[in-house]
Design an enzyme around this catalytic site. Structure first.
Site, PDB file in Angstrom:
ATOM      1  N   ARG A 158      -0.790  -9.001  13.370  1.00 46.51           N
ATOM      2  CA  ARG A 158      -1.339  -7.988  12.452  1.00 46.51           C
ATOM      3  C   ARG A 158      -2.162  -8.644  11.349  1.00 46.51           C
ATOM      4  O   ARG A 158      -3.212  -8.124  10.956  1.00 46.51           O
ATOM      5  CB  ARG A 158      -0.203  -7.142  11.873  1.00 46.51           C
ATOM      6  CG  ARG A 158       0.340  -6.149  12.899  1.00 46.51           C
ATOM      7  CD  ARG A 158       1.780  -5.721  12.624  1.00 46.51           C
ATOM      8  NE  ARG A 158       1.936  -4.997  11.389  1.00 46.51           N
ATOM      9  CZ  ARG A 158       3.120  -4.822  10.780  1.00 46.51           C
ATOM     10  NH1 ARG A 158       4.229  -5.326  11.318  1.00 46.51           N
ATOM     11  NH2 ARG A 158       3.197  -4.136   9.685  1.00 46.51           N
ATOM     12  N   ARG A 179      -9.715   0.491   8.662  1.00 47.87           N
ATOM     13  CA  ARG A 179      -9.350  -0.879   9.007  1.00 47.87           C
ATOM     14  C   ARG A 179     -10.468  -1.602   9.741  1.00 47.87           C
ATOM     15  O   ARG A 179     -10.311  -2.776  10.084  1.00 47.87           O
ATOM     16  CB  ARG A 179      -8.115  -0.865   9.905  1.00 47.87           C
ATOM     17  CG  ARG A 179      -6.784  -1.000   9.170  1.00 47.87           C
ATOM     18  CD  ARG A 179      -5.683  -0.819  10.180  1.00 47.87           C
ATOM     19  NE  ARG A 179      -4.462  -1.514   9.874  1.00 47.87           N
ATOM     20  CZ  ARG A 179      -3.407  -0.962   9.265  1.00 47.87           C
ATOM     21  NH1 ARG A 179      -3.466   0.277   8.829  1.00 47.87           N
ATOM     22  NH2 ARG A 179      -2.315  -1.661   9.086  1.00 47.87           N
ATOM     23  N   ARG A 203      11.569  -5.320   5.190  1.00 45.75           N
ATOM     24  CA  ARG A 203      11.269  -3.909   4.909  1.00 45.75           C
ATOM     25  C   ARG A 203      12.174  -2.977   5.705  1.00 45.75           C
ATOM     26  O   ARG A 203      12.412  -3.171   6.885  1.00 45.75           O
ATOM     27  CB  ARG A 203       9.804  -3.645   5.274  1.00 45.75           C
ATOM     28  CG  ARG A 203       9.449  -2.155   5.327  1.00 45.75           C
ATOM     29  CD  ARG A 203       7.970  -1.911   5.243  1.00 45.75           C
ATOM     30  NE  ARG A 203       7.197  -2.403   6.366  1.00 45.75           N
ATOM     31  CZ  ARG A 203       5.868  -2.360   6.412  1.00 45.75           C
ATOM     32  NH1 ARG A 203       5.175  -1.861   5.399  1.00 45.75           N
ATOM     33  NH2 ARG A 203       5.231  -2.827   7.463  1.00 45.75           N
ATOM     34  N   ARG A 248      11.012  -0.768  11.345  1.00 41.70           N
ATOM     35  CA  ARG A 248       9.948  -0.589  12.340  1.00 41.70           C
ATOM     36  C   ARG A 248      10.030  -1.666  13.407  1.00 41.70           C
ATOM     37  O   ARG A 248      10.239  -2.827  13.086  1.00 41.70           O
ATOM     38  CB  ARG A 248       8.587  -0.638  11.635  1.00 41.70           C
ATOM     39  CG  ARG A 248       8.289   0.637  10.870  1.00 41.70           C
ATOM     40  CD  ARG A 248       7.124   0.508   9.930  1.00 41.70           C
ATOM     41  NE  ARG A 248       5.984  -0.211  10.499  1.00 41.70           N
ATOM     42  CZ  ARG A 248       4.851  -0.413   9.845  1.00 41.70           C
ATOM     43  NH1 ARG A 248       4.706   0.050   8.610  1.00 41.70           N
ATOM     44  NH2 ARG A 248       3.867  -1.069  10.406  1.00 41.70           N
ATOM     45  N   LYS A 284       0.827  -1.206   0.000  1.00 38.50           N
ATOM     46  CA  LYS A 284       0.000   0.000   0.000  1.00 38.50           C
ATOM     47  C   LYS A 284       0.865   1.263   0.000  1.00 38.50           C
ATOM     48  O   LYS A 284       0.658   2.175  -0.792  1.00 38.50           O
ATOM     49  CB  LYS A 284      -0.928   0.024   1.236  1.00 38.50           C
ATOM     50  CG  LYS A 284      -1.847  -1.191   1.349  1.00 38.50           C
ATOM     51  CD  LYS A 284      -2.749  -1.112   2.581  1.00 38.50           C
ATOM     52  CE  LYS A 284      -2.010  -1.142   3.901  1.00 38.50           C
ATOM     53  NZ  LYS A 284      -1.310  -2.420   4.196  1.00 38.50           N
TER      54      LYS A 284
END
Ligand code: ADP
Ligand code: ADP
Ligand code: ZN
Length: 222
Positions: free
Chosen positions: A172, A88, A127, A161, A14
């Protein structure tokens, strides 16, 4: 002025696709994840409430994130908006409709980016991003052109992160399946959902999203 939602599980791409739309089309990206991380970093009351919830991989309250979006929408001007990571939950989707209607806006598309679970875990655990300008990278799929140097701003500082670890990712993903996927029927009733195969390369996914956005321009121009 087109307003779109990018819907998809953590790691679907996203943020990557939103960055491309910002650069390519001058749209405004509103990422509740980014807003919350800023709030945590600057120690605001919202940040203090959100920190532990985010670290656990659970969802921050609907009231907090809806208020953040409302504030930012007020300064959006004429730009089309990309909602990245919001809504969400069903309650957030309903709040968004109200926030948009109050400002004479409405949603044009809900782009659902579909990616298999194993690929999501691989994307998230690899990431990282530029600590200075926020540009996103990946250990395997998108390394900086010159190792250790940001393509965009030449910074040599990068960050990961704290919630991008395998265990939190599982929480998640479970939150996504349980609370976020049930939004799809809400948008499907209004035929807003456009499914995009997110297993393809970044460029191929971008081309498919462009096709969705451009097809509606043709219809409107007619
Ligand atoms: P990702 O890019 O992996 O999908 P985000 O950066 O969007 O993750 O979100 C990081 C975390 O911030 C989430 O796990 C959640 O704790 C919180 N968060 C972000 N957006 C929302 C939202 N719309 N509602 C509730 N919590 C949110
Ligand atoms: P999200 O915002 O949905 O959580 P990101 O855009 O941050 O996802 O992407 C997660 C990670 O996967 C990033 O490291 C990014 O560089 C990488 N990535 C994004 N799209 C693709 C893709 N189509 N193929 C391979 N890797 C991708
Ligand atoms: Zn940078």
């Amino acid at each position: 002025m087109m307003n779109i939602v990018l819907l998809g599980p953590p790691g679907a791409g996203k943020g990557t696709q939103a960055q491309r739309l910002v650069n390519g089309r001058g749209m405004l990206q509103l990422s509740t994840g980014d807003m919350l991380r800023e709030a945590v970093a600057s120690g605001t009351p919202v940040g203090l409430k959100a920190k532990a919830v985010m670290e656990a991989g659970e969802l921050v309250s609907d009231a907090i994130v809806s208020a953040l979006i409302g504030e930012r929408l007020d300064s959006a001007g004429d730009a089309g908006v990309i909602f990245d990571g919001f809504p969400r939950t069903r309650a957030q989707a309903e709040a968004l409709d109200l926030l948009l209607a109050e400002r004479g806006r409405s949603l044009d598309h809900v782009v659902e980016i579909c990616v298999e679970e194993d690929a999501l875990v691989e994307r998230i655990t690899g990431r990282f991003s530029c600590a200075s300008c926020g540009t996103g990278y990946h250990d395997r799929f998108k390394q900086p052109r010159q190792e250790g140097v940001c393509d965009v701003c030449s910074s040599t500082d990068f960050c990961r992160r704290p919630d991008d670890n395998e265990q939190t990712v599982r929480t998640r993903l479970a939150e996504y399946r349980r609370k976020t996927e049930p939004i799809l029927p809400y948008y499907n009733e209004r035929t807003l959902v456009r499914r995009v195969d997110g297993m393809r390369s970044v460029d191929e996914v971008a081309a498919r999203i462009d096709a969705v956005l451009d097809s509606s321009e043709l219809v409107r121009g007619a």
